[in-house]
Each structure stands twice: as C-alpha cells, then as structure tokens.
Scaffold this motif. Sequence first.
Motif: not given
Lengths: 422, 203
Positions: A325-326, A194-196, A249-250, A334-336
């Motif tokens: 990775y959040t 599923f997308g945002p 984020e995007t 490694y964030r994002n």
Amino acid sequence: MLTLPSSRPTLSHLALAISAAGLLTLPLLATSASAEEQQPAWAQGRSAELAESPLAPHATPLTVTAPDDIPIDDLRMPDGFNAEIWAHGMSGARMMALGDEGTVFVGTRGIGRVYAVTDNGDERQHVIVAEGLTQPNGVAFKDGSLYVAAINRILRYDDIETALANGEVPEPEELTEAFGLPDDQHHGWKFLAFGPDDRLYIPVGAPCNGCEVDPDTHASIHSFAADGSDMRVEAHGVRNSVGFDFHPETGELWFTDNNQDWVGEHGPNDELNRLSESGANFGFPYCHGLGVIDPALGDASSCDGVDLPAATFDPHSAPLGMRFYTGEMFPEEYRNAIFIARRGSWNRSLSAGYDVQVAKIAENGERAGLSPFMVGFLDASENTFSGRPVDVLQMPDGALLVSDEQNGAIYRISYTTPDYVE
Amino acid sequence: MPHPMSARFGRLLIAVAGLALAGPTVAEDSPAVGLPLEEQIQVCAACHGADGNSPQPGTPSLAGQPALTITNQMIYFRERLRQNDLMTPMARGLSDAEIQALAAWYADQPLETPDEEPDAELMGKGQELANQHRCASCHRADFSGHEQMPRLAHQREDYLEQAMLAYREHTRGGPDTTMIEVMREISDDEIQALAHYLAHWEE
C-alpha cells in the motif's frame, strides 16, 4: 527457538517444536501407487486412514450473486474503514490489474473469462474481453497492453483501453510459444505482474500436492522480458504462489505461497516470503513453512540453506493476491504495508482465512507481522463462509479494491478519519 | 448499473472476442433464450424427455440431478469450455438465472428406475469397482449426487458408459479434470460393469 511474528503464534511455535523434536509422525503416502494415480488431483497425498475424510475443495460458483444477496454487511474492518460493492456480476472474479485509463481487468479460473470493468464516475460497467480460456487467472498491464496468462496460453491485447472505448476488443497477440511455459493443469493457473525492472514475473506451481520436481521448470517463480525472451528463475522451492508484489522502496519481490495439503490440519503454515537474492530456495518439497521437514521426502538437512518465511498464516488458509500500500487515503501506519487476500481453507475441519490480512514489515525489512484487516465472511461458530477474497488492488485515489470469487463481486474499501480522532 | 444496456454491450464484445479467439464461430443465441420456463423445457424435451427422463440413446436423463450439476454443465457448454456440437448452441445466450431455473426444475422431477432385470454378475463386479474407485466419496453412498457431482443411480446405462469412456479418452473436456484422473487406465469391461451397476442401483 525462533520467535517470528505470526497471526497465530501458538500454532507456528507448535509446528516448530514438533519438527525440531523430530516427532512429525503423520500418516502419509500409505496408498498404493495405482490408487494414487486414480485419485482426483486434490486428493493426492491423502493417506489411507483419511480415505473417508469429508474434506474436499469447495466448488466455486460459475454463476453470479444478485447484488441484494452479496454479503457486504458481513464485513468488518478497523474504525474509519468502509466497504461498498464497487462492481458485481463478474462470476468467478479473481486477479486484478489496473489500466492506465482506469480500467480494472479481472481474471478468473473455472468460468474461463477475462473481464474489463470501467468506471464512469457514478457506476461501473463490465464487458467480457475473453472467454473459453483455460483458467485465465493472471492479468497484468504494461504500456497500453493487457497480458493474460491462462494455463496453456499467454496472450497480449495491445491498446486495449482505446479499443474498449470504441466498443471493441483487439485481437490478441499469441505469446504462448515465446514464453514456453509448462501447461500442467495441477497448480497450473498463473499469476502475472511486472516488476520494477519491467520484466514479467510468472510463477509455475508444483504439478502435484507434494512431489519432487525439476527445480528449473516447476515450483518456481520465473521472470521474462515482456516478449517472452530472456527467462530467469528467480525463486526455487515455491509450491504454489498465486500472488506477489514488489517493495515500493527496495524493489524486492514479496510473495505468498500455499503449502501442502493432507500433511496435517494444523501444519504446515502458509507463507509470506521475501526474495532477498535471485535464485533463492524456499524449500518445497523438502522443507515447509517455518522449517517443517517433509515426512516423506525430507531428511535432517532439508531446511539447510532454505529461506524461511517472513511471516506465516494459518495452515491451508490460502493467502493469494497481495499488494503493497503506497496510497495517501489510509492512515500512515499502512504505508508500505502489504494487504493480502486469503481465499480460505478446505483441507482442515475448522475453516480459516476468508479475509484480508495486513502485513506490517519490521524495521530490518526482513520479517512482517500479520493482523486481520477485513473479516466477517467466515462464520466461525457455524464453520461456514459467505465470500472468498482472492486479490487486492490499490486505486489511484488510495482506496483498496478486493475481489470476491465466490460472489463475482469487487468491493471498494475507503477510509474516513473517525470524528473522535483529532 | 443499467442492466439491459450493459448486457447488449457485453454481447457485442463477446462476439468480437469469439471471432478473435475461436476462429469463425459467431455466437448465436439458443432458441430457448428469453422464453418462459415451460417453453424452454419443451425445447429440452425434444431429446431429454418431457419430464427429464431421457428416451433417447446416449442422451442423459436430467430428472433428479442436483441443480448445481446441471447449472455447471450448462455454463460449461455456454462458455464453450465443454466441447459439444449439440449442447453449445442450445446453451449460448442463456442467462445464469435462466439456467438456474431450468436446473431447479429438473432437480425436482422424479427419475424413473429401469424396467429390465439387472445382470447379477455385472452388478457384483460393478459394486466391487465402485468401492475400489470410491465413487461414493463424491457421488454419495446412494449415488444420488451432491452439488456439482452428478447423480449416477438410475442414469441411462448407455450414457454412463459413454461418459466414462469419454473421460478416459480425454474427449470430454471441461474445467473439472477430476473424472479424467479417476478414469485413467480403466478397461472397457470395467466401465461396462460400473455403468450397469449404477444404472440399476438398488439400496
């Protein structure tokens, strides 16, 4: 010449140089049409010169590996990271999806099953949610429901975690007709996410190794409303994507893509792509990798208007499942970043892949640099392998799960700051 | 993980899922489940022969087959991925380990060569067809099979013919569609020659 970040800069530059110079003279399509038709699907495109080639897909075991025989000790990661066997006994374990109550749902191909793995805090148990399906690779979870994509069916299991807690499996809703997807066997196993935008994204691979396709039905990534209505083609020219995720984020769709076999052992590269605009074209079947023009179907203009990869992998190394990775557990670097499982090659003499790579995205948000993250299943000196990572999944505590189709196991990668770090 | 408990739980859910997905078929265990290996072999022997050399028309010999070939086909039967009214009930409920032990035993049994003299014309035609279709590229130059690819040499001729026809007619299912592609558009006469050649193969 373009200089893009890549795990194997020399190889990708070589491929570019060859295609730019127009010297890509590879033996291709020398077989007669009838011989072509009577070959196994994986041999399509194999030239007459390569008819006796020993290269063929590695058979996937349908059986489980006993816990003591699971090659966990082969694995190596950067300092501070540790891998453990999180669950085992699920033969053919591939794509993973996380339920709201913490159930990990696992798709397969040949064995035809979907598993549900539950964690009571000390140990994991699994049950078989579905069996006898045709390559139910894709699993996704939304609003209490498990969605399963087999080659010829889309199923939805409502309130599944409630039912599982009572020792039951709900009867699935059959959504096959609502989605109306092609049921070709070749590259017909599907990934699901599923997308945002709450839409369900489904790739449909090319029904061939290399061929011209209807760009609205094949070699594409589609999105649907969750009930199968309102279909859109999000990406064209995608040969066979078996993994994607959305930038935290995007919201942009990033996806892996597996390139053509039998074109060459050292090309074209497999791809990590970014969808900047719905409906973009990624080149198949005319333009591969970093601008390699197809020797049989392409011409000088084949790469015009094609979105080139954000990063490329070793040819045939099979990058599949990937997740941004959040979490908070791993170090800040490694964030994002994207963790990407590579199932490993068959269509080259010297094997490549069989690992988890990490892609760190450039500041402009358009390209990514790859580096190895979890290695050790590939023994390069013997040219043998002991495991095949297919998917990754971030858990609520920030640990990363990695599924291993070869051994029917799922590993948990966790991080503890080493003593020497202040 | 406590194995017996999770196995029972799993069985329950399999039965429920089976009802949901495949209509009224309730999964019942094979009569061979849980028996010692030698007694399981006696169950198989009723059709496949005491030593895996099948005396029964249409039933394949298992002797000398690669272990992975037998393992995979048994799992396809067990999982109802290969539709067969006789074999699915025989495979239901067998564990991976039980299937692998049976497969290893049959792989070690010697396969008998056929008694009757081969037909020279069919042998010549069959050899030509085997070359043309590159059977040896997967089944090995001596057609002894390899991993999941079955032994063809000295298999029962009637079984080889029946299997190839079933692939051509798309009546033999299973996750591996390789042979369906290979058998596309092949004629009855060609299948007969191939079956004769492979059943009587000589070095």
